[in-house]
Structures are given as structure tokens and as C-alpha cells.
Design an enzyme around this catalytic site. Structure first.
Site, PDB file in Angstrom:
ATOM      1  N   ASN A 155       0.806  -1.231   0.000  1.00 21.00           N
ATOM      2  CA  ASN A 155       0.000   0.000   0.000  1.00 21.00           C
ATOM      3  C   ASN A 155       0.840   1.283   0.000  1.00 21.00           C
ATOM      4  O   ASN A 155       0.360   2.327  -0.431  1.00 21.00           O
ATOM      5  CB  ASN A 155      -1.048  -0.013   1.122  1.00 21.00           C
ATOM      6  CG  ASN A 155      -0.449   0.102   2.498  1.00 21.00           C
ATOM      7  OD1 ASN A 155       0.697  -0.275   2.697  1.00 21.00           O
ATOM      8  ND2 ASN A 155      -1.213   0.618   3.433  1.00 21.00           N
ATOM      9  N   GLU A 253       5.095  -2.969  12.236  1.00 22.75           N
ATOM     10  CA  GLU A 253       4.074  -1.923  12.051  1.00 22.75           C
ATOM     11  C   GLU A 253       2.915  -2.583  11.329  1.00 22.75           C
ATOM     12  O   GLU A 253       3.067  -3.029  10.195  1.00 22.75           O
ATOM     13  CB  GLU A 253       4.622  -0.752  11.217  1.00 22.75           C
ATOM     14  CG  GLU A 253       5.672   0.082  11.912  1.00 22.75           C
ATOM     15  CD  GLU A 253       5.181   0.728  13.195  1.00 22.75           C
ATOM     16  OE1 GLU A 253       3.960   0.850  13.390  1.00 22.75           O
ATOM     17  OE2 GLU A 253       6.039   1.091  14.014  1.00 22.75           O
ATOM     18  N   CYS A 287      -2.939   2.152   6.466  1.00 18.73           N
ATOM     19  CA  CYS A 287      -2.992   1.661   7.845  1.00 18.73           C
ATOM     20  C   CYS A 287      -3.611   2.725   8.748  1.00 18.73           C
ATOM     21  O   CYS A 287      -4.184   2.415   9.785  1.00 18.73           O
ATOM     22  CB  CYS A 287      -1.606   1.283   8.324  1.00 18.73           C
ATOM     23  SG  CYS A 287      -0.403   2.561   8.006  1.00 18.73           S
TER      24      CYS A 287
END
Ligand code: NAP
Length: 498
Positions: A155, A253, A287
């Protein structure tokens, strides 16, 4: 629309400064058109072996290069990225789908990171501190870890790679990088830039291939002492478990379930803009995307009306067309996941106000498009209000008070980003204290991190490390404490203190 082309039909690994072909490959598909962009190698564990061996050898010399000189390479990387910004941005849109304006923003983030981390070459601060004994000197310093493995998602194919590789390199490490198979082009382009910038052979190695083969081989390789991973929670948890068994440092993450809080005293039009940008930008595949709006019941109806009116104006289509504001979903699996959550939301009793369907006609037919979607009257415990959907779907959760809003915000397993719209300075300060996420925005949406601040989250979003900011250096360095006794005699700490 596109003015650049890749000029190759098949990518190659970059190992020890050489472009290494791999027989097996798979297609990279443009999610906006369904067309193949390029073939990406499907490497096996032997490529990881070669990359790690090259990295291990090269790192020994790299660690001895003074950090300000290592930084010079990053300055060059930054200059070349700046020159190639438009090329990189268009290629990024072709492989990932995000609209060109956002692609330019992502490439800019990488450029910013290059110059910021190059600056660290003249800092990399340690501490000097008084020793407890006479004629004794004490200091701490950062040391490189050795070979580091970075594993990145689709992404943010370039920004996240720069958050990880630039601090690793300036700190004197060598890198083995596995980009997501869906979006390998940015890795290929960045490897070329490193090569042109004069990075010594073996300091960055790119190995394309699946997580289950290449990623797994990296995680289990004895000579990779750090894994820095960004991606989904399931993958991250498995990697952490494997690294734990080997006492390997791991930085994770992962996902988010980020909320915008809209209080009764908020500037509603500003809140609408913030929600639109952070919920539907990158088609919700960030995210930090806003997927919950926690709204005070007094302003719920007004917010719904204005959001609906603004959502109607969102233009959806190929991101290379400058007029489009929302691009496609990365692939069919992503679309299926989003569709399943629409059904879950309806069955749970949330009210669907807009969207909720895949766009299957017109120009969008060939791509993976999903209409921006708004649920209302969701409750905090519903799955659509708890689980990461990773698409353009946002759920309004009405609350009665500021305190309830904070509680709902914090009532999820993730802790990445949160935001509050309010005009009350007291609420601002209480919110920035009590919102339990790694990033908090006031009177702005949930996205928009700047690279010189720490990026990452609490709870299920990560394991306490941060990407970007000076804190990123903690992942890629070991602390060494150094004592120099110049008294000429044995002085025992804690014992010979007068
Ligand atoms: P993913 O499926 O976990 O994949 C991420 C990376 O891990 C890919 O390169 C993947 O390779 C690799 N991988 C998969 N299985 C592996 C294994 N067994 N061992 C080692 N590596 C493995 O995640 P994604 O779907 O690409 O990314 C979306 C997720 O990333 C979302 O949850 C999003 O919230 C999160 N994300 C978090 C942040 C943050 O900073 N907190 C930023 C961006 C995205 P292949 O795909 O090539 O097989």
C-alpha cells in the site's frame, strides 16, 4: 494519461550490485485496468542466501565508512528521486492504483526521508556522561547491527521502504529487502537509484518473491539480525514468534482501526473534509485510514447529510487521470474482503447510507473499484467497528459525550491513529493525553504523518518500535556503552567510590 514507461518486461533481483534474473515469475497487474504491467521474479531461498552473503561481506567495510560520508550517498539518492519524481509517481500509480496526486505525495515522503536521514549522518548522537570515578570517561554510542531484513507491503511501496532502508544504511548496516509481490516496481526503481547514487555493492539487495518463501527465508536466516516488517497482523505475529525463538530483533508496524471524533462544537465542514480525505484517500487502503467516525449525537444528522453530499462529488477511476479522487482496490481478494464486511455490517444492524457495492460497469469494469461507503448507527462492538476492512468503508458511531467518545476510540485492539474535531481547548488537551494511539490529530483527519516524527502505534498495531523520525534509528542500531579509565590504576565501580 501516462507519459512514462518501465522499459522492461521482467524485473530482476538486485544482489551484490548485479541484476540477477530468476526463471520463475508472475504478473504485476494494474488494479485500475486489469492489464499486466510487468513480470516480477518469484525467487526461492537460494536468492536470499546470496543476498545475505553479499550483504554480510559488504557491511563490514560500510560500517567503517564515516557516517557523514555514508550520508552523502543518501543525499544523492534524494536528488535523483527529486529529478525522477514524476516518473516514480506514475509508475507507482500503475502498480498500486492510488491517484496520481497521492502517488506524488508518497514519492515526496521518500525524498524527505532521504534528506532527513542524510542529515542524521552528522548526528547519530550518543551521550557523554560523567563517570562515577575519578579520571574515568563514559559515553554511549550507536553501532550498526549488521545485516537487516526489511519486508514491506503493497500500500506504500516506496515510502515505507525509505522509512526502513535509509536509517539502516546511514547507520552502517547492509539491507536485504523483500517488497510486496503486488508492487515490486518501486523497489526496482529505487535499487537503480541506489546504484546510480554510488552505494557500494551489497549494501542494498532486493529479492523479489513471495512472503512464504523469500520472506520466510529472511526471517529464519541466522545472519539477518533485525527484521523490520510492515504488513498485516497475522503475518506480523507469525514473524514475531519466529524471531522471538531466535532472539532476533523485530520491528512490527501493522493494522489500524482509526477513528475521527466529531464533537458537538466542531467545525462540521472541516470535519467532513478531514473524514473524506482520510477515509476514502487511497481507497481506504492505508494503515491510518479513518474507518470509524465517532460523532456526538447532537451533530450526527448534520454530519451525515454533509458527508453524503460531499461523497457524491467523489470521482472514481484510474488514478492516472488527474480528475479522479478515488482509485481502485489492489486486487480481487481485497474487493472480496470489503464486500464481506458490507454483509457483516448489514447483518449486525448498521444502516447503509451510501455505497456498499463493487463498480462493475463503464470504464471501471476492467479494474477493481468499490464505491465509497457510509454506514451509520453502528455500535462500538460491531465487527465493522472493530476489524480492519482496508477499503473505502466508514461507519458512524453516535455517542452522548466527550468521555464516551474517548472510550469508544480506545475500545479496539489497534492503536495507530486517532483524530478529534473540536473547538474546545480543554478537550484538545484531554484528548491528546487520553487517546491511546501512537498518532493523534487535532482538527485534521487520521492521515498525514510527517517523516521527522515517529510513526507507529500502540496495542495490536505494533510491538513498541517506530518507523521514521529519529526513533527509526533505534531499530537499526545497538547501543554500546564505553568506559575509558585514564587513572592508571584499577578502579572498581560501586566499590572504590570515595
Ligand atoms: P501482508 O500480507 O502481511 O504482507 C506484507 C509483506 O509481508 C509482504 O511483502 C508479504 O509478501 C510479506 N509476507 C507475507 N507472508 C510472509 C511470511 N510468512 N514471512 C515473511 N513475509 C511475509 O500485508 P499486506 O496485505 O501486504 O499489507 C496490508 C497491511 O499492512 C494492513 O494490515 C495495513 O494496516 C498494514 N500496514 C501497516 C502500516 C503501519 O505502518 N502500521 C503501514 C502500511 C500498511 P507477499 O505479499 O509478496 O507474499
Amino acid at each position: 494519461m501516462a507519459t512514462v514507461s518501465l522499459q522492461t518486461e521482467k524485473l530482476a533481483n538486485y544482489i551484490n550490485g548485479e541484476w540477477v534474473e530468476v526463471n520463475e515469475s508472475t504478473s504485476v497487474i494494474n488494479p485500475a485496468t486489469g492489464e499486466e504491467v510487468v513480470q516480477v521474479p518469484l525467487s526461492e531461498a537460494d536468492s536470499v542466501e546470496q543476498a545475505v552473503a553479499a550483504a554480510k561481506k559488504a557491511q563490514k567495510e560500510w560500517a567503517l565508512v564515516p557516517a557523514p560520508q555514508r550520508a552523502e550517498v543518501l543525499y544523492q539518492v534524494g536528488y535523483i528521486m527529486k529529478e525522477r519524481k514524476e516518473r516514480l509517481s506514475q509508475l507507482l500509480t500503475m502498480e498500486n492504483g492510488k491517484v496520481i496526486e497521492e502517488a506524488r505525495g508518497e514519492v515526496q515522503e521518500g525524498i524527505d526521508m532521504a534528506f532527513y536521514m542524510a542529515g542524521e549522518g552528522r548526528r547519530l548522537f550518543g551521550q557523554t556522561t560523567p563517570a562515577e570515578l575519578k579520571d574515568k570517561f563514559a559515553m554511549s554510542q550507536r553501532c550498526p547491527v549488521g545485516v537487516v531484513g526489511i519486508i514491506t507491503p503493497w500500500n506504500f511501496p516506496i515510502a515505507i521502504a525509505t522509512w526502513k532502508s535509509f536509517p539502516a544504511i546511514v547507520a552502517g548496516n547492509a539491507v536485504v529487502w523483500k517488497p510486496a509481490t503486488e508492487t515490486p516496481i518501486m523497489a526496482y526503481e529505487l535499487a537503480k537509484i541506489f546504484e546510480e547514487a554510488g552505494l557500494p555493492k551489497g549494501i542494498i539487495n532486493v529479492v523479489f518473491g513471495k512472503g512464504s518463501t523469500v520472506g520466510d527465508a529472511m526471517v529464519h536466516h541466522d545472519d539477518i539480525r533485525v527484521i523490520s516488517f510492515t504488513g498485516s497482523n497475522d503475518t506480523g505475529r507469525n514473524i514475531a514468534g519466529e524471531c522471538g525463538k531466535q532472539l532476533k530483533k523485530v520491528s512490527l508496524e501493522m493494522g489500524g482501526k482509526n477513528a475521527v471524533i466529531v464533537m458537538d462544537d466542531a467545525d462540521i465542514d472541516l470535519a467532513v473534509e478531514g473524514i473524506l480525505w482520510s477515509a476514502f484517500g487511497t481507497s481506504g487502503q492505508r494503515c491510518t485510514a479513518c474507518s470509524r467516525v465517532i460523532v456526538h449525537e447532537k451533530v450526527k444528522e448534520t454530519l451525515e447529510e454533509r458527508l453524503l453530499a460531499s461523497m457524491e462529488k467523489l470521482t472514481i477511476g484510474n488514478g492516472l487521470d488527474e480528475s479522479n479522487k478515488v482509485g481502485p482496490i489492489i486486487n480481487k481478494a481485497g474487493l472480496d474482503k470489503i464486500k464481506s464486511y458490507i454483509e457483516i455490517g448489514k447483518n449486525e444492524g448498521a444502516k447503509l447510507l451510501a455505497g456498499g457495492y463493487e463498480i462493475t460497469d463503464g470504464e471501471q469494469r476492467a479494474g477493481n473499484y468499490f464505491a465509497p461507503t457510509l454506514f451509520t448507527d453502528a455500535t462500538a462492538d460491531m465487527r465493522i467497528a472493530q476489524e480492519e476492512i482496508f477499503g473505502p468503508v466508514v461507519s458512524l458511531i453516535p455517542v452522548k459525550s466527550f468521555e464516551e467518545a474517548i472510550e469508544v476510540n480506545n475500545g479496539v485492539t489497534y492503536g495507530l491513529s486517532s483524530s478529534i474535531f473540536t473547538g474546545d481547548v480543554n478537550r484538545v488537551f484531554i484528548a491528546q493525553r487520553d487517546l491511546d494511539t501512537g498518532i493523534v490529530y487535532v482538527n485534521a483527519g487520521t492521515t498525514g504523518a510527517e517523516i521527522h516524527l515517529p510513526f507507529g502505534g500502540t496495542k495490536g498495531t505494533g510491538n513498541g518500535h517506530r518507523d521514521s523520525g529519529v526513533q527509526a534509528l533505534d531499530v537499526f542500531t545497538e547501543w554500546k556503552a564505553v568506559y575509558v579509565d585514564y587513572s592508571g590504576k584499577l578502579q572498581r565501580a560501586q566499590i572504590d567510590v570515595e
